[in-house]
Design a protein around this motif. Structure first.
Motif, PDB file in Angstrom:
ATOM      1  N   SER A   1      41.179  29.974  50.276  1.00  0.00           N
ATOM      2  CA  SER A   1      42.201  29.419  49.398  1.00  0.00           C
ATOM      3  C   SER A   1      43.463  30.268  49.493  1.00  0.00           C
ATOM      4  CB  SER A   1      41.690  29.378  47.963  1.00  0.00           C
ATOM      5  OG  SER A   1      41.341  30.683  47.518  1.00  0.00           O
ATOM      6  N   LEU A   2      44.586  29.635  49.300  1.00  0.00           N
ATOM      7  CA  LEU A   2      45.881  30.296  49.381  1.00  0.00           C
ATOM      8  C   LEU A   2      46.282  30.804  48.001  1.00  0.00           C
ATOM      9  CD1 LEU A   2      48.264  30.945  51.274  1.00  0.00           C
ATOM     10  CD2 LEU A   2      49.287  28.773  50.571  1.00  0.00           C
ATOM     11  N   VAL A   3      46.564  32.111  47.907  1.00  0.00           N
ATOM     12  CA  VAL A   3      46.946  32.725  46.641  1.00  0.00           C
ATOM     13  C   VAL A   3      48.268  33.444  46.820  1.00  0.00           C
ATOM     14  CG1 VAL A   3      44.556  32.982  45.859  1.00  0.00           C
ATOM     15  CG2 VAL A   3      45.635  34.813  47.160  1.00  0.00           C
ATOM     16  N   VAL A   4      48.916  33.733  45.697  1.00  0.00           N
ATOM     17  CA  VAL A   4      50.189  34.451  45.671  1.00  0.00           C
ATOM     18  C   VAL A   4      49.932  35.844  45.145  1.00  0.00           C
ATOM     19  CG1 VAL A   4      52.520  34.481  44.747  1.00  0.00           C
ATOM     20  CG2 VAL A   4      51.442  32.304  45.323  1.00  0.00           C
ATOM     21  N   CYS A   5      50.405  36.838  45.884  1.00  0.00           N
ATOM     22  CA  CYS A   5      50.173  38.242  45.526  1.00  0.00           C
ATOM     23  C   CYS A   5      51.513  38.949  45.442  1.00  0.00           C
ATOM     24  CB  CYS A   5      49.277  38.908  46.563  1.00  0.00           C
ATOM     25  SG  CYS A   5      48.925  40.651  46.223  1.00  0.00           S
ATOM     26  N   LEU A  48      42.477  34.010  50.598  1.00  0.00           N
ATOM     27  CA  LEU A  48      41.308  34.628  49.994  1.00  0.00           C
ATOM     28  C   LEU A  48      40.067  33.886  50.480  1.00  0.00           C
ATOM     29  CD1 LEU A  48      40.140  36.703  47.992  1.00  0.00           C
ATOM     30  CD2 LEU A  48      40.406  34.975  46.190  1.00  0.00           C
ATOM     31  N   ALA A  49      39.167  34.620  51.176  1.00  0.00           N
ATOM     32  CA  ALA A  49      37.971  34.016  51.748  1.00  0.00           C
ATOM     33  C   ALA A  49      36.745  34.757  51.251  1.00  0.00           C
ATOM     34  CB  ALA A  49      38.021  34.043  53.274  1.00  0.00           C
ATOM     35  N   CYS A  50      35.661  34.033  51.092  1.00  0.00           N
ATOM     36  CA  CYS A  50      34.401  34.625  50.643  1.00  0.00           C
ATOM     37  C   CYS A  50      33.383  34.725  51.764  1.00  0.00           C
ATOM     38  CB  CYS A  50      33.808  33.827  49.490  1.00  0.00           C
ATOM     39  SG  CYS A  50      33.501  32.089  49.888  1.00  0.00           S
ATOM     40  N   SER A  51      33.672  34.188  52.938  1.00  0.00           N
ATOM     41  CA  SER A  51      32.764  34.273  54.070  1.00  0.00           C
ATOM     42  C   SER A  51      33.579  34.174  55.352  1.00  0.00           C
ATOM     43  CB  SER A  51      31.715  33.158  54.026  1.00  0.00           C
ATOM     44  OG  SER A  51      32.340  31.888  54.120  1.00  0.00           O
TER      45      SER A  51
END
Length: 356
Positions: A1-5, A48-51
């Protein structure tokens, strides 16, 4: 997913933009203290990736050179019963298997049986060894192909670069020493030096295909001496001292010095490469374009058939690429060793050696 940091590194850096609050924007709300000012905070987009999934599995390519050495039993556990039966059927062909495997390499390229056999040996590889003093002896095979123009050298290199996931194709004319080995660059985020990998580092535990090898500058050729023999790259720049792995086999293609290969002259008179770089190649192959009407007719018929029905022409190969990859992966897992009697026999004079 694309997140803003938020870009926190920009706040701690030396170049921080400050915006002084004035009385003109008093009606716009709170913008910061007048004494301290308001800092401009920038943002960055990140995923952001979980795998994670291996690129070889996603592309359907079987990795014949895994990062960790596997035993033959471990490799067979990853195969299905049908694939294991295929391996046994291929092994049952006996001595003819070597020629069948070589003909299955680059089926779109006509002929070049000797070069295809050399590429097969490079894909199989040797056995890496470590001496008692801790010196690593490479088991990879380096190959140089010297041939006339339009002799399918680049096609063979392109095929090998797509045979396994960690293979890199590059051109010697547009490559520099830093592009092949490694370079030290300054990161814009924290203004610190970092190592940027070159082609040989990216092809670690794989194959690096270098086309137009004779067009490289002499200084750039000297930079890969260490990578071809010790399979390491030493960096000592900008306060960074490191030794990086470059465990790769090199497949290079070059053209003769005078355009076409002169059969009346030896190899060293036909190619403009120093002896130091030639000694690091284990196999040297010469591809000559025979100017005969019969040979040109066979090549033209193969090209016409390839363009007319590519699937049928490639299907004439004894094995598909997937079968070839599965067999080579299993063969690379086998680590042969000479028995004690044979090892003792090779230390004797040639006339007293035992028959194998």
């Amino acid at each position: 997913s694309l997140v803003v940091c938020p870009d926190v590194a920009a706040l701690t850096g030396a170049k921080v933009k400050m915006q002084q609050a004035t009385n003109d924007n008093a009606g716009e709300g709170v913008t910061g203290l007048k004494e301290l000012g308001a800092r401009e905070l920038s943002y960055k987009l990140m995923f952001l990736a979980c795998s994670a999934t291996s690129s070889s599995e996603r592309e359907g390519i079987i990795n014949i050179r895994p990062d960790v050495d596997e035993t033959p039993e471990k490799v067979l556990e990853g195969y299905s019963e049908a694939h294991e039966a295929e391996l046994r059927a291929m092994a049952a062909r006996g001595p003819a298997l070597f020629d069948d495997l070589a003909r299955s390499i680059a089926p779109a390229v006509y002929g070049c049986e000797a070069v295809k056999k050399a590429i097969l040996l490079m894909l199989m590889g040797g056995v890496h060894k470590t001496t008692k003093e801790g010196i690593n002896l490479r088991g990879d095979i380096n190959i140089a192909v010297i041939g006339d123009p339009s002799s399918a050298k680049s096609q063979l290199l392109k095929y090998v670069s797509g045979f396994l996931p960690r293979a890199v194709y590059t051109s010697g004319k547009a490559s520099t020493a830093a592009g092949l080995t490694a370079s030290v660059v300054r990161e814009p985020e924290n203004n610190e030096f970092a190592i940027e990998a070159g082609a040989l580092m990216l092809a670690d535990n794989g194959i690096c295909c270098i086309d137009e090898f004779d067009k490289m500058d002499v200084s750039d050729q000297v930079a890969i001496h260490e990578a071809m023999e010790q399979q390491t790259i030493s960096i000592s720049k900008a306060g960074i001292q490191a030794t990086l792995n470059a465990r790769t086999a090199i497949l290079a293609a070059a053209n003769p010095m005078h355009g076409r290969y002169d059969k009346s002259q030896p190899l060293k008179k036909n190619i403009n490469l120093p002896p130091a770089i030639l000694s690091r190649f284990d196999l040297l192959h010469v591809m000559i374009d025979e100017l005969t009407e019969e040979e040109d007719g066979r090549i033209a018929a193969h090209i016409v058939a390839l363009h007319k029905d590519p699937t049928a022409t490639i299907a004439q190969a004894p094995f598909t690429m997937e079968k070839l990859q599965r067999y080579i992966k299993y063969a690379r897992a086998i680590k042969p060793r000479l028995s004690a009697p044979v090892s003792a026999g090779w230390l004797q004079p040639p006339t007293a050696r035992p028959a194998l």
